[in-house]
Motif scaffolding. Structure first.
Motif, PDB file in Angstrom:
ATOM      1  N   LEU A 303      38.951  51.086 -28.799  1.00 35.27           N
ATOM      2  CA  LEU A 303      37.476  50.659 -28.733  1.00 35.27           C
ATOM      3  C   LEU A 303      37.095  50.653 -27.521  1.00 35.27           C
ATOM      4  O   LEU A 303      35.689  50.912 -27.340  1.00 35.27           O
ATOM      5  N   GLU A 304      37.864  50.413 -26.359  1.00 33.93           N
ATOM      6  CA  GLU A 304      37.085  50.293 -25.071  1.00 33.93           C
ATOM      7  C   GLU A 304      36.735  52.010 -24.660  1.00 33.93           C
ATOM      8  O   GLU A 304      35.682  52.126 -24.160  1.00 33.93           O
ATOM      9  N   GLU A 305      37.451  52.909 -25.179  1.00 32.68           N
ATOM     10  CA  GLU A 305      37.112  54.310 -25.080  1.00 32.68           C
ATOM     11  C   GLU A 305      35.857  54.464 -25.868  1.00 32.68           C
ATOM     12  O   GLU A 305      34.847  55.218 -25.196  1.00 32.68           O
ATOM     13  N   LEU A 306      35.787  54.166 -26.958  1.00 34.53           N
ATOM     14  CA  LEU A 306      34.454  54.259 -27.831  1.00 34.53           C
ATOM     15  C   LEU A 306      33.205  53.623 -27.075  1.00 34.53           C
ATOM     16  O   LEU A 306      32.152  54.186 -27.127  1.00 34.53           O
ATOM     17  N   PHE A 307      33.460  52.555 -26.819  1.00 38.59           N
ATOM     18  CA  PHE A 307      32.230  51.620 -25.965  1.00 38.59           C
ATOM     19  C   PHE A 307      31.735  52.197 -24.916  1.00 38.59           C
ATOM     20  O   PHE A 307      30.712  52.232 -24.360  1.00 38.59           O
ATOM     21  N   ASN A 308      32.936  52.835 -23.858  1.00 39.85           N
ATOM     22  CA  ASN A 308      32.527  53.480 -22.791  1.00 39.85           C
ATOM     23  C   ASN A 308      31.753  54.625 -22.959  1.00 39.85           C
ATOM     24  O   ASN A 308      30.841  55.171 -22.243  1.00 39.85           O
ATOM     25  N   LEU A 309      32.089  55.492 -24.351  1.00 39.11           N
ATOM     26  CA  LEU A 309      31.414  56.794 -24.666  1.00 39.11           C
ATOM     27  C   LEU A 309      30.015  56.365 -24.788  1.00 39.11           C
ATOM     28  O   LEU A 309      29.050  57.022 -24.637  1.00 39.11           O
ATOM     29  N   ILE A 310      29.757  55.335 -25.879  1.00 37.63           N
ATOM     30  CA  ILE A 310      28.466  54.884 -26.059  1.00 37.63           C
ATOM     31  C   ILE A 310      27.715  54.290 -24.798  1.00 37.63           C
ATOM     32  O   ILE A 310      26.413  54.919 -24.615  1.00 37.63           O
ATOM     33  N   LEU A 311      28.163  53.622 -24.070  1.00 34.24           N
ATOM     34  CA  LEU A 311      27.389  53.110 -22.749  1.00 34.24           C
ATOM     35  C   LEU A 311      27.165  54.630 -21.869  1.00 34.24           C
ATOM     36  O   LEU A 311      26.011  54.525 -21.232  1.00 34.24           O
ATOM     37  N   GLY A 312      28.049  55.562 -21.824  1.00 35.67           N
ATOM     38  CA  GLY A 312      27.866  56.641 -21.133  1.00 35.67           C
ATOM     39  C   GLY A 312      26.552  57.440 -21.738  1.00 35.67           C
ATOM     40  O   GLY A 312      25.701  58.107 -20.828  1.00 35.67           O
ATOM     41  N   ASN A 313      26.561  57.644 -23.163  1.00 37.20           N
ATOM     42  CA  ASN A 313      25.343  58.346 -23.676  1.00 37.20           C
ATOM     43  C   ASN A 313      24.151  57.470 -23.457  1.00 37.20           C
ATOM     44  O   ASN A 313      23.014  58.236 -23.096  1.00 37.20           O
TER      45      ASN A 313
END
Length: 335
Positions: A303-313
């Motif tokens: 989930l941390e990976e997913l939300f880091n991807l969301i934040l990066g986008n």
């Protein structure tokens, strides 16, 4: 006598195909949902058809199940899609106002929107939506509806959502084969926004994050219009896969664990190791599951990976300061 019409919708998700049938009472501004059906998305991968025969069979199963519930057949539907091939761009259009007296008409709006969509597209891509965000008349910015105003030059900034032409053709073909004509093809992020966002959130600026089975869509609204749309190829099924690998369980049993863990965590008092039969699991070599291992060791990092991807986008869109209303989570994976 109450006059009504039937509306049907098919949501082609990455893990399931959902058909909804509703009865709309226009005079009362009311919609009754009379049938809903969801089936696993066999023949699809991440929202795209990989096996036409299987995809048609899946769509048939979803539609027929909803038809049985409603008690009648449907022959058209609004269709929502979300897949890796969807992307977005913002474009501007400029036209001279056609009326000799300078009054802006509907025809001027059509022409300026067409000018905004006149962009060079990559091979195999087509425009799914052209959404005018804001209009400018003779340098006066921030106009929402310019019809009836006077001027010489009309401009608009539009949000364009672009999709793969072959992918869209395959979806249309599979629906035609089962006798369903498409009223309109929609990007799922726009459809979700209708249900999940308030007018205030869209006006202030908000990011709608829809976590699906295999993808996550991000749609940013600002000043009541979409300004950014993006798709990340990671979703809730990645958590299931990680659990299956990390715990050495089958995918089916990993999914059961994932769905049951929330209920367990809601109970403040629980043992770290829980019997597998508590999850309805039999046939595995292990007899117990460590909750902390599953949550802190496997689910949390994913989930941390997913939300880091969301934040990066969001950061890459340069709109991080344009979403004071924050993030709204929706989709099956958000559960």
């Amino acid at each position: 006598m109450h006059h009504s019409k039937i509306l049907s919708a098919i949501d082609i998700g990455t893990s399931k195909i959902t058909t909804i049938i509703g009865q709309q009472f226009e005079q009362e501004n009311r919609l009754n949902i009379i049938a809903v059906s969801s089936v696993p998305a066999l023949g699809f991968r991440k929202g795209q058809i990989i096996n036409l025969e299987q995809a048609s069979a899946t769509l048939t199963k979803s539609v027929e199940s909803a038809e049985r519930m409603a008690g009648f057949q449907i022959n058209n539907a609004y269709v929502a899609i979300a897949a890796n091939h969807i992307e977005s761009v913002n474009s501007k259009g400029v036209v001279a106002i056609s009326n000799p007296n300078g009054e802006i008409s509907h025809d001027d709006i059509v022409r300026v929107v067409e000018a905004a969509r006149a962009i060079t597209l990559p091979t195999g891509k087509e425009i799914l939506h052209v959404i005018p965000r804001i209009y400018t008349v003779d340098g006066q910015e921030g106009i929402v509806d310019p019809i009836g105003m006077n001027g010489v030059r009309l401009e608009t900034e539009a949000h364009l959502i672009i999709a793969s032409t072959p992918a869209i053709k395959n979806i249309k073909k599979s629906l035609e084969e089962i006798g369903i004509s498409i009223n309109e093809l929609l990007y799922t992020g726009l459809a979700s926004a209708k249900a999940a966002l308030s007018d205030t959130e869209k006006e202030l600026g908000v990011a709608l994050v829809d976590i699906g089975g295999n993808i996550t869509t991000i749609t940013i609204f600002f000043e009541n219009s979409p300004i950014f749309s993006s798709v990340i190829p990671v979703g809730a099924n990645n958590i299931t896969n990680d659990l299956a690998i990390g715990l050495r369980f089958s995918l089916e049993n990993a999914e059961k664990i994932k769905l049951q863990l929330k209920k367990i965590m809601e109970n403040k008092k629980f043992e770290d190791e829980i019997e597998l039969n508590h999850f309805g699991i039999i046939g595995e070599d292990k007899k117990k599951l460590s909750i902390q291992t599953a949550i802190n060791g496997i689910i949390k990092p994913r989930l941390e990976e997913l939300f880091n991807l969301i934040l990066g986008n969001i950061q890459n869109s340069d709109l991080i300061k344009s979403i004071p209303a924050g993030i709204v989570l929706t989709g099956g994976g958000a559960l």
